[in-house]
Scaffold this active site. Structure first.
Site, PDB file in Angstrom:
ATOM      1  N   CYS A  64       0.815  -1.131   0.011  1.00 41.57           N
ATOM      2  CA  CYS A  64       0.075  -0.002  -0.009  1.00 41.57           C
ATOM      3  C   CYS A  64       0.728   1.124  -0.018  1.00 41.57           C
ATOM      4  CB  CYS A  64      -0.912   0.114   1.280  1.00 41.57           C
ATOM      5  SG  CYS A  64      -1.910   1.431   1.438  1.00 41.57           S
ATOM      6  N   CYS A  67      -0.174   4.240   2.571  1.00 42.88           N
ATOM      7  CA  CYS A  67       0.054   3.786   3.913  1.00 42.88           C
ATOM      8  C   CYS A  67       1.362   4.376   4.518  1.00 42.88           C
ATOM      9  CB  CYS A  67       0.021   2.239   3.948  1.00 42.88           C
ATOM     10  SG  CYS A  67      -1.536   1.465   3.648  1.00 42.88           S
TER      11      CYS A  67
END
Length: 140
Positions: A64, A67
Site C-alpha cells: 500500500c 500507507c
C-alpha cells in the site's frame, strides 16, 4: 448529425457532470468521522491498545503506497502528543483484526479512547490537524 444524437450527447455530458459533482462532494466530506455504535462492541483486547491514553490504529499493508504517508502523519502527531500510542496493523498478517473492525480499504485509521472504544475513523491519508483535533479531547 440528427437531433437524437445531439440529445444523447447532451444527456451523457450532463450525467458525467453530475457524477463529477457528487464525487467532489464525497471527497470533500472525507476526514475523521465518529465511529459507529456497532464498532464499540467489537473485541479489541488482542490488539495491544494503550490503557493509559488514546491509541491511533493504522491499518496498512506492505504493498500500500499511501500507507507510508499515513505512517508519517501519525508519527508526527504522536511525537507532539506523547500520551498517544500508535499501533500499525498489517492486514495481510492480521486479516482477522481488519475483519472485526470492518476495514474494507487501505489505508484506514481508527482512533481508540483509553477504554478501547473506537471513537473516530478515516480512510485515506488523514490531515495532521484533523488527527490532533480528534485526539485532544481523548486526552482529557
Amino acid at each position: 448529425m440528427s437531433s437524437s444524437w445531439v440529445l444523447a450527447i447532451t444527456v451523457l455530458i450532463a450525467a458525467l457532470g453530475v457524477a463529477f459533482v457528487i464525487g467532489r462532494l464525497l471527497t470533500l466530506r472525507a476526514g475523521l468521522r465518529a465511529a459507529s455504535e456497532a464498532a464499540a462492541n467489537v473485541d479489541t483486547s488482542d490488539l495491544g491498545l494503550s490503557t493509559t491514553g488514546p491509541t491511533v490504529v493504522h491499518f496498512s499493508a506492505e504493498w500500500c503506497g499511501p500507507c507510508a504517508a499515513v505512517r508519517k502523519v501519525v508519527d508526527e502527531v504522536c511525537a507532539e502528543l506523547p500520551a498517544v500510542a500508535h499501533l500499525e496493523i498489517d492486514i495481510d498478517a492480521n486479516p482477522e483484526a481488519a475483519r472485526r473492525l470492518s476495514v474494507l480499504s487501505l489505508p484506514t485509521t481508527i482512533l481508540f479512547d483509553r477504554d478501547g472504544r473506537p471513537r473516530y475513523r478515516t480512510h485515506g491519508v488523514p490531515k495532521a490537524a484533523d488527527l490532533r483535533s480528534a485526539l485532544k479531547p481523548l486526552l482529557a
